[in-house]
Motif scaffolding. Structure first.
Motif, mmCIF file in Angstrom:
data_model
loop_
_atom_site.group_PDB
_atom_site.id
_atom_site.type_symbol
_atom_site.label_atom_id
_atom_site.label_comp_id
_atom_site.label_asym_id
_atom_site.label_seq_id
_atom_site.Cartn_x
_atom_site.Cartn_y
_atom_site.Cartn_z
ATOM 1 N N CYS A 6 0.932 -1.153 0.021
ATOM 2 C CA CYS A 6 -0.066 -0.135 0.195
ATOM 3 C C CYS A 6 0.880 1.148 0.094
ATOM 4 C CB CYS A 6 -0.746 0.147 1.190
ATOM 5 S SG CYS A 6 -1.726 1.466 1.496
ATOM 6 N N ARG A 7 0.678 2.262 -0.916
ATOM 7 C CA ARG A 7 1.595 3.342 -1.070
ATOM 8 C C ARG A 7 1.287 4.294 0.071
ATOM 9 N NH1 ARG A 7 -1.365 7.179 -5.728
ATOM 10 N NH2 ARG A 7 -3.278 7.479 -4.392
ATOM 11 N N LYS A 8 0.313 4.144 0.949
ATOM 12 C CA LYS A 8 0.281 4.981 2.385
ATOM 13 C C LYS A 8 0.535 4.395 3.438
ATOM 14 C CE LYS A 8 -3.367 7.912 4.085
ATOM 15 N NZ LYS A 8 -4.748 8.609 4.166
ATOM 16 N N CYS A 9 0.016 3.137 3.924
ATOM 17 C CA CYS A 9 0.675 2.435 4.999
ATOM 18 C C CYS A 9 1.771 1.554 5.024
ATOM 19 C CB CYS A 9 -0.427 1.984 5.842
ATOM 20 S SG CYS A 9 -1.130 0.429 5.096
ATOM 21 N N GLY A 10 1.958 0.969 3.946
ATOM 22 C CA GLY A 10 3.169 0.299 3.529
ATOM 23 C C GLY A 10 2.559 -1.474 3.701
ATOM 24 N N LYS A 11 1.216 -1.658 3.926
ATOM 25 C CA LYS A 11 0.902 -3.004 4.208
ATOM 26 C C LYS A 11 1.057 -3.761 3.035
ATOM 27 C CE LYS A 11 -3.489 -4.667 5.094
ATOM 28 N NZ LYS A 11 -4.967 -4.250 6.019
ATOM 29 N N ILE A 12 1.504 -5.111 3.125
ATOM 30 C CA ILE A 12 1.309 -6.011 1.952
ATOM 31 C C ILE A 12 -0.098 -6.389 1.681
ATOM 32 C CG2 ILE A 12 2.017 -8.176 1.126
ATOM 33 C CD1 ILE A 12 4.525 -8.041 3.162
ATOM 34 N N MET A 13 -0.370 -6.223 0.335
ATOM 35 C CA MET A 13 -1.689 -6.579 -0.163
ATOM 36 C C MET A 13 -1.409 -7.013 -1.596
ATOM 37 S SD MET A 13 -2.703 -2.546 -1.219
ATOM 38 C CE MET A 13 -2.449 -2.491 -3.025
ATOM 39 N N TYR A 14 -2.653 -7.631 -2.045
ATOM 40 C CA TYR A 14 -2.654 -7.786 -3.471
ATOM 41 C C TYR A 14 -2.991 -6.661 -4.268
ATOM 42 C CZ TYR A 14 -3.049 -12.758 -2.440
ATOM 43 O OH TYR A 14 -2.843 -14.184 -1.835
ATOM 44 N N SER A 15 -2.381 -6.289 -5.339
ATOM 45 C CA SER A 15 -2.407 -5.265 -6.060
ATOM 46 C C SER A 15 -3.879 -5.268 -6.788
ATOM 47 C CB SER A 15 -1.427 -5.304 -7.347
ATOM 48 O OG SER A 15 -1.479 -4.223 -8.107
ATOM 49 N N ASN A 16 -4.484 -4.259 -6.206
ATOM 50 C CA ASN A 16 -5.958 -3.744 -6.865
ATOM 51 C C ASN A 16 -5.949 -2.854 -8.066
ATOM 52 O OD1 ASN A 16 -5.636 -1.468 -5.316
ATOM 53 N ND2 ASN A 16 -7.015 -2.207 -3.628
ATOM 54 N N GLY A 17 -4.821 -2.033 -8.461
ATOM 55 C CA GLY A 17 -4.815 -1.021 -9.378
ATOM 56 C C GLY A 17 -5.090 0.223 -8.828
ATOM 57 N N TYR A 18 -5.434 0.128 -7.329
ATOM 58 C CA TYR A 18 -5.459 1.707 -6.675
ATOM 59 C C TYR A 18 -3.851 1.979 -5.959
ATOM 60 C CZ TYR A 18 -10.335 1.724 -7.845
ATOM 61 O OH TYR A 18 -11.608 1.626 -8.638
ATOM 62 N N PHE A 19 -3.156 0.841 -5.723
ATOM 63 C CA PHE A 19 -1.922 0.829 -5.034
ATOM 64 C C PHE A 19 -2.261 1.037 -3.503
ATOM 65 C CE2 PHE A 19 -1.006 1.730 -9.525
ATOM 66 C CZ PHE A 19 -0.304 0.685 -9.783
ATOM 67 N N MET A 20 -3.590 1.200 -3.177
ATOM 68 C CA MET A 20 -3.838 1.379 -1.632
ATOM 69 C C MET A 20 -4.510 0.075 -1.222
ATOM 70 S SD MET A 20 -4.795 5.130 -0.687
ATOM 71 C CE MET A 20 -5.379 5.817 -2.389
ATOM 72 N N CYS A 21 -4.379 -0.137 0.389
ATOM 73 C CA CYS A 21 -5.324 -1.168 0.539
ATOM 74 C C CYS A 21 -6.624 -0.726 0.849
ATOM 75 C CB CYS A 21 -4.603 -1.812 1.871
ATOM 76 S SG CYS A 21 -4.517 -0.346 3.287
ATOM 77 N N SER A 22 -7.496 -1.619 1.164
ATOM 78 C CA SER A 22 -8.935 -1.202 1.462
ATOM 79 C C SER A 22 -9.061 -0.435 2.442
ATOM 80 C CB SER A 22 -9.723 -2.385 1.522
ATOM 81 O OG SER A 22 -9.379 -3.565 2.545
ATOM 82 N N GLU A 23 -8.564 -0.243 3.555
ATOM 83 C CA GLU A 23 -8.481 0.627 4.883
ATOM 84 C C GLU A 23 -8.172 2.020 4.268
ATOM 85 O OE1 GLU A 23 -6.741 -2.310 4.928
ATOM 86 O OE2 GLU A 23 -8.377 -3.637 6.169
ATOM 87 N N CYS A 24 -6.765 1.930 3.489
ATOM 88 C CA CYS A 24 -6.574 3.173 3.246
ATOM 89 C C CYS A 24 -7.340 3.761 2.287
ATOM 90 C CB CYS A 24 -4.844 3.174 2.783
ATOM 91 S SG CYS A 24 -3.786 2.960 4.173
ATOM 92 N N LYS A 25 -7.742 3.045 1.235
ATOM 93 C CA LYS A 25 -8.825 3.597 0.241
ATOM 94 C C LYS A 25 -10.130 4.159 0.818
ATOM 95 C CE LYS A 25 -11.046 1.628 -3.651
ATOM 96 N NZ LYS A 25 -11.331 0.460 -4.287
#
Length: 99
Positions: A6-25
């Motif tokens: 995640c570009r905001k928190c750095g958490k490892i995630m599956y790439s969703n095209g937004y580059f942010m995890c669901s919580e940060c999004k």
């Protein structure tokens, strides 16, 4: 799917095209909605007024404007203006041309 951070928190995630995890999004959308609603209800508010009223950092508000997620509303736009010529400035009180 690819793994990414995640570009905001750095958490490892599956790439969703937004580059942010669901919580940060969700947090990002919440901040955007707050700013958008304030600007809609207070046409002509400045960046500082919006930031103070919503608690959203002015750099985030300026990013929304640059990304064209917020539109400029009237002569007293959300973007600050140059003290000398009246052109919009990203930061400071004087545009690059007038410096």
């Amino acid at each position: 799917m690819k793994l990414g951070n995640c570009r905001k928190c750095g958490k490892i995630m599956y790439s969703n095209g937004y580059f942010m995890c669901s919580e940060c999004k969700a947090e990002e959308y919440s901040s955007y909605k707050l700013v958008r609603d304030y600007v809609y209800d207070n046409k002509g508010a400045t960046v500082l007024e919006v930031a103070e009223a919503t608690g959203v950092d002015k750099s985030v508000i300026l990013r929304y404007v640059k990304e064209e997620r917020l539109s400029l509303l009237d002569d007293r736009s959300i973007l600050p203006r140059c003290r000398v010529c009246g052109a919009f400035v990203d930061n400071g009180e004087v545009c690059d041309s007038c410096k």
